[in-house]
Design an enzyme around this catalytic site. Structure first.
Site, PDB file in Angstrom:
ATOM      1  N   TYR A 167      -1.595   0.424  10.597  1.00 34.48           N
ATOM      2  CA  TYR A 167      -1.687  -0.467   9.411  1.00 34.48           C
ATOM      3  C   TYR A 167      -0.744  -0.373   8.482  1.00 34.48           C
ATOM      4  CZ  TYR A 167      -3.794  -0.985   4.718  1.00 34.48           C
ATOM      5  OH  TYR A 167      -3.913  -1.458   3.125  1.00 34.48           O
TER       6      TYR A 167
ATOM      7  N   SER B 290       0.776  -1.268  -0.224  1.00 33.89           N
ATOM      8  CA  SER B 290       0.081  -0.072   0.058  1.00 33.89           C
ATOM      9  C   SER B 290       0.859   1.328  -0.048  1.00 33.89           C
ATOM     10  CB  SER B 290      -0.911  -0.101   1.152  1.00 33.89           C
ATOM     11  OG  SER B 290      -1.469   1.160   1.588  1.00 33.89           O
TER      12      SER B 290
ATOM     13  N   GLU C 195       0.057   3.522   1.943  1.00 33.11           N
ATOM     14  CA  GLU C 195       0.165   3.966   3.195  1.00 33.11           C
ATOM     15  C   GLU C 195       1.541   3.830   3.643  1.00 33.11           C
ATOM     16  OE1 GLU C 195      -2.484   5.543   4.424  1.00 33.11           O
ATOM     17  OE2 GLU C 195      -1.927   5.464   6.674  1.00 33.11           O
TER      18      GLU C 195
END
Ligand code: NAP
Ligand code: G4F
Length: 320
Positions: free
Chosen positions: A147, A123, A125
């Site tokens: 996460y 990701s 992220e």
């Protein structure tokens, strides 16, 4: 017939990837975790063509026996605790599923058949408090949520099994991708659903967090093609997948509300409850490597994506 196992089959990407692989003539095995009520909403239309089996990323034995029974050529690991705010409330569970779950699948591949090709859903992220703009495969990671930290582990264990055991393990670093099948708590779907409810007189306002956050948003249906392409290459690698454009939550609201003739300023209320303990402010991809090596390009533009999502929610609510 090529066989693929998809973990996270009940999720947004699992449903689009299953459709793509069926079109390509694959036998598709989808892994769903057991729950007291089935949640096959996104794959209802595929149930005659795919096999759904029970398995859980928290359970090593279930993964081993699935690989032994179905003998896949490819495994796509899309399962995760994927909602960033929840990762601060359930950090240990997020680590167990989103990080260690990747090791459990790689271990199953190593023991059952190291020739299986593996895709890991990494990701953007992971870039978090970005150290470079735009972000490419060489940009260092600085995750800003449990996460994001878990996804960094998942990425590096994928690279490590590639280098340690010669497993064909690819990591797709995907920027945000959305669709009418997106979960209702993610900001894009929250907005499209909120707009449709307001337009149809079912709600009076839409409460959101940080309107200045910027994301590189694409259409999920386009992104699953990139996952498949990664596993068709001669060598496993890491690829950034995104549009190369960034837009703010505010812009998303402007387009979504104006698509149905409304002004977002009259309905959107900023609510601090939706702010995060640490924010990722500016995500924008440098997708040159995937353009060059995979020949992958997104087909749906930002404007088209917003309108597609609003139209889908308008129709869904009208038909209720
Ligand atoms: P999603 O809609 O939240 O789907 C997640 C899937 O994982 C669901 O099917 C969920 O099952 C399953 N799952 C959760 N915990 C599990 C467990 N312990 N064992 C087995 N399955 C489990 O996510 P998505 O948007 O499709 O994203 C797919 C993957 O890409 C995720 O790994 C996500 O982190 C990653 N990713 C997504 C984006 C994006 O913008 N969408 C960007 C980059 C990376 P239930 O239905 O039972 O909850
Ligand atoms: O839609 P979001 O919740 O997605 P986020 O956090 O970017 O995560 C998604 O994309 C990642 C890829 O970068 C995936 F790995 C991950 O699994 C997931 O699919 O939030 C987007 C932005 C954030 O900056 C958030 O602060 O929207 C901002 N936002 C503003 N108001 C809001 C809200 N987000 C949510 N969920 N709800 C709000 O009311």
């Amino acid at each position: 017939m090529t066989t693929a196992i998809i973990t996270g089959i009940t999720g947004q990407d699992g449903s689009y990837l299953a459709e793509l692989l069926l079109q390509k003539g694959y036998r598709v095995i989808g892994v769903a975790r057991r729950s007291s009520t089935v949640n096959y909403e996104r794959i209802d239309h595929l149930l005659d063509d795919i096999t759904v089996v029970q398995g859980d990323l928290q359970d090593q034995g279930s993964l081993l026996s699935l690989l032994e029974e179905y003998k896949p050529d490819e495994v796509y690991n899309l399962a995760a605790q994927s909602f960033v705010p929840t990762s601060w409330n359930q950090p240990a569970l997020t680590g167990d599923v989103t990080a260690l779950g990747v090791t459990r699948i790689l271990e199953a591949i190593r023991f059952v058949n190291p020739k299986i090709r593996f895709y890991q859903a990494s990701s953007s992220e992971m870039f978090g408090k970005v150290l470079e703009v735009p972000q490419s495969e060489d940009t260092p990671f600085y995750p800003r949520s449990p996460y994001g930290v878990a996804k960094v582990y998942g990425h590096w264990i994928t690279v490590n099994y590639r280098e340690s055991f010669d497993i064909f393990a690819a990591s797709g670093i995907l920027f945000n991708h959305e669709s009418p099948r997106r979960g209702l708590e993610f900001v894009t779907r929250k907005i499209s659903n909120g707009v449709a409810k307001i337009k149809q007189g079912m709600a009076k306002e839409l409460r959101l967090g940080n309107l200045e956050s910027q994301r590189d948003w694409g259409f999920a249906g386009d992104y699953v093609e990139a996952m498949w392409l990664m596993l068709q290459q001669d060598k496993p690698d890491n690829y950034v997948i995104g549009t190369g454009e960034t837009h703010s939550v505010r812009e998303f609201c402007e387009i979504a509300f104006s698509h149905v003739g409304l002004d977002y300023k009259e309905y959107v209320v900023v609510d601090e409850r939706f702010y995060r303990p640490a924010e990722v402010d500016l995500l924008i991809s440098d997708p040159s490597k995937s353009r060059q090596h995979l020949k992958w390009e997104p087909a749906v533009s930002f404007n088209e994506l917003v309108r597609m999502m609003v139209d889908a929610d308008m129709n869904r609510l009208k038909n209720k």
